[in-house]
Enzyme design. Structure first.
Site, PDB file in Angstrom:
ATOM      1  N   SER A 184       0.809  -1.223   0.000  1.00 22.13           N
ATOM      2  CA  SER A 184       0.000   0.000   0.000  1.00 22.13           C
ATOM      3  C   SER A 184       0.846   1.279   0.000  1.00 22.13           C
ATOM      4  CB  SER A 184      -0.950   0.005   1.197  1.00 22.13           C
ATOM      5  OG  SER A 184      -0.226  -0.192   2.386  1.00 22.13           O
ATOM      6  N   THR A 231      -1.712   4.014   4.389  1.00 22.27           N
ATOM      7  CA  THR A 231      -0.749   5.059   4.057  1.00 22.27           C
ATOM      8  C   THR A 231       0.275   5.149   5.163  1.00 22.27           C
ATOM      9  OG1 THR A 231      -2.409   6.377   2.911  1.00 22.27           O
ATOM     10  CG2 THR A 231      -0.546   7.585   3.823  1.00 22.27           C
ATOM     11  N   THR A 276       1.547   6.972  -0.288  1.00 21.83           N
ATOM     12  CA  THR A 276       0.732   5.770  -0.489  1.00 21.83           C
ATOM     13  C   THR A 276       0.614   5.404  -1.959  1.00 21.83           C
ATOM     14  OG1 THR A 276      -1.425   4.771   0.044  1.00 21.83           O
ATOM     15  CG2 THR A 276      -1.468   7.046  -0.672  1.00 21.83           C
ATOM     16  N   ARG A 330      -6.855   8.164 -10.363  1.00 22.36           N
ATOM     17  CA  ARG A 330      -7.534   8.383  -9.066  1.00 22.36           C
ATOM     18  C   ARG A 330      -6.508   8.933  -8.049  1.00 22.36           C
ATOM     19  NH1 ARG A 330      -6.660   6.697  -3.483  1.00 22.36           N
ATOM     20  NH2 ARG A 330      -8.648   6.700  -2.430  1.00 22.36           N
ATOM     21  N   VAL A 331      -6.904   9.964  -7.342  1.00 21.51           N
ATOM     22  CA  VAL A 331      -6.047  10.550  -6.315  1.00 21.51           C
ATOM     23  C   VAL A 331      -6.795  10.479  -4.991  1.00 21.51           C
ATOM     24  CG1 VAL A 331      -4.992  12.707  -5.532  1.00 21.51           C
ATOM     25  CG2 VAL A 331      -4.835  12.046  -7.941  1.00 21.51           C
ATOM     26  N   GLY A 332      -6.092  10.081  -3.942  1.00 24.72           N
ATOM     27  CA  GLY A 332      -6.712   9.991  -2.621  1.00 24.72           C
ATOM     28  C   GLY A 332      -6.468  11.240  -1.799  1.00 24.72           C
ATOM     29  N   ASP A 333      -6.590  11.107  -0.503  1.00 22.35           N
ATOM     30  CA  ASP A 333      -6.422  12.245   0.411  1.00 22.35           C
ATOM     31  C   ASP A 333      -4.955  12.584   0.655  1.00 22.35           C
ATOM     32  OD1 ASP A 333      -6.496   9.602   1.730  1.00 22.35           O
ATOM     33  OD2 ASP A 333      -5.817  10.755   3.458  1.00 22.35           O
ATOM     34  N   THR A 383      -4.967   8.298   7.434  1.00 17.12           N
ATOM     35  CA  THR A 383      -4.932   7.081   6.622  1.00 17.12           C
ATOM     36  C   THR A 383      -6.312   6.448   6.606  1.00 17.12           C
ATOM     37  OG1 THR A 383      -3.926   4.893   6.354  1.00 17.12           O
ATOM     38  CG2 THR A 383      -4.132   5.709   8.598  1.00 17.12           C
ATOM     39  N   GLY A 384      -6.571   5.663   5.572  1.00 13.72           N
ATOM     40  CA  GLY A 384      -7.880   5.024   5.466  1.00 13.72           C
ATOM     41  C   GLY A 384      -8.479   5.293   4.102  1.00 13.72           C
ATOM     42  N   GLY A 417      -9.506   7.332   1.377  1.00 13.46           N
ATOM     43  CA  GLY A 417      -9.263   8.710   0.960  1.00 13.46           C
ATOM     44  C   GLY A 417     -10.520   9.453   0.554  1.00 13.46           C
TER      45      GLY A 417
HETATM   46  N1  ASP Z   1      -5.819   7.168   2.286  1.00 13.02           N
HETATM   47  C1  ASP Z   1      -5.176   6.486   1.216  1.00 13.02           C
HETATM   48  C2  ASP Z   1      -5.938   6.663  -0.055  1.00 13.02           C
HETATM   49  O1  ASP Z   1      -7.158   6.647  -0.028  1.00 13.02           O
HETATM   50  C3  ASP Z   1      -5.008   5.044   1.433  1.00 13.02           C
HETATM   51  C4  ASP Z   1      -4.685   4.599   2.812  1.00 13.02           C
HETATM   52  O2  ASP Z   1      -4.493   5.323   3.734  1.00 13.02           O
HETATM   53  O3  ASP Z   1      -4.588   3.430   2.985  1.00 13.02           O
HETATM   54  O4  ASP Z   1      -5.323   6.756  -1.086  1.00 13.02           O
END
Ligand code: ASP
Length: 305
Positions: free
Chosen positions: A47, A164, A182, A192-195, A214-215, A217
């Site tokens: 990840s 992350t 991450t 795709r872009v996360g947080d 983390t988690g 996004g």
């Molecule tokens: N937050 C990250 C994302 O959504 C992934 C993660 O934290 O595991 O890209």
């Protein structure tokens, strides 16, 4: 007062790497970069970094960002390919360009300029196998390649692969730095872009404190989680209470709050962590501890150290 905190159990390795720098009088900026590089360089991690699961097209696309609290400078890269250490590229964006965020092809070009580009990237065997398995399953369904249904089939459950590396550190000069990196949502859509690379969502730091999330996004960015945590610290609330208040606030909102976890650190060296999940593991080290520790916080509960 030196202190460092990082997400998940692999955060222990990150904290150890960062602490070596802080202990020898290094800066929080160097410590956060080194901590995150440690995890990016571990190709067994699915990840973070180039060992991560690819997107739907079979390419690993990475997101990373870094923010310095004392100056409010920040740098971020998103959906970047062929870079082993996107956190170092994010730092280059911060230090060497007038911009905060560079994405995709532009980020890859910058990586070439700064010697951070990796010509040949092979998926890790296990990541390739899983990608091929999903491709096979999706192809054998009536959904046509190139349709959204096809992608949904490919990405099914991909969002459960999350972790992350997020890290916040403070050095002896009371400079607080936050960073994260991450490979994001496994088998995500291209681009795709996360947080994680979004300042205020995946990370935030100022002179009051810092946070890294983390988690999922897609949920974290809706609530600007890291900015929310630091916002509480700006009111003079310590990091542990700020974390608890953030979770309570999210629970009160009650929508799009699953799979949100974060770590925080305030200007007095107090640690915090919060989660909307059952529990969340993280690692921390400070002048007050004899060695780096792996810790856990439960949903809605204030961290007690
Ligand atoms: N937050 C990250 C994302 O959504 C992934 C993660 O934290 O595991 O890209």
């Amino acid at each position: 007062m030196k202190a460092i905190i990082a997400t998940w159990s692999f955060g222990l390795k990150a904290v150890e790497a960062g602490w070596r720098i802080l202990r020898n009088g290094g800066s929080a900026l160097d410590a956060v970069e080194a901590s995150i590089r440690e995890i990016e360089n571990d190709f067994s991690n699915r990840s973070v970094g180039l060992g991560g699961y690819p997107n739907i097209a079979g390419f690993v696309e990475l997101d990373a960002a870094i923010m310095e609290g004392s100056t409010l400078r920040a740098g971020s890269v998103a959906a970047v390919r062929n870079v082993q250490n996107p956190i170092s590229l994010a730092r280059k964006v911060m230090e060497k360009t007038p911009h905060v965020m560079i994405v995709g092809e532009g980020a890859t070009k910058l990586a070439k300029i700064f010697g951070l580009y990796v010509e040949k990237v092979d998926l890790q065997p296990e990541a390739r196998m899983e990608w091929e398995r999903r491709l096979k399953t999706a192809v054998s369904t009536p959904q046509k390649e190139g349709t959204i249904e096809f992608w949904l089939k490919m990405a099914a459950e991909g969002h459960y692969n999350h972790d992350t590396i997020g890290c916040v550190a403070m050095d002896d000069n009371k400079n607080i730095v936050a960073g994260c990196s991450t490979s994001g949502y496994a088998f995500k859509l291209v681009g795709r872009v996360g947080d994680s690379p979004i300042i205020g969502s995946g990370l935030y730091a100022n002179s009051f404190g810092g946070a890294a999330a983390t988690g999922l996004g897609e949920n974290i960015m809706i609530h600007n989680v890291s900015r929310m945590v630091v916002g509480f610290m700006e009111q003079g609330i310590p990091a542990d209470e700020a974390a608890e208040k953030t979770v309570q606030h999210l629970l009160k909102i009650g929508r799009r709050i699953d799979r949100i976890s974060f770590v925080s650190l305030d200007k007095d060296g107090c640690f915090g962590a919060g989660t909307t999940e059952k529990s969340f593991q993280f690692a921390a080290m400070s002048d007050a501890f004899s060695e780096p520790r792996l810790l856990m916080v439960e949903k809605g509960v204030r961290l007690s150290l």
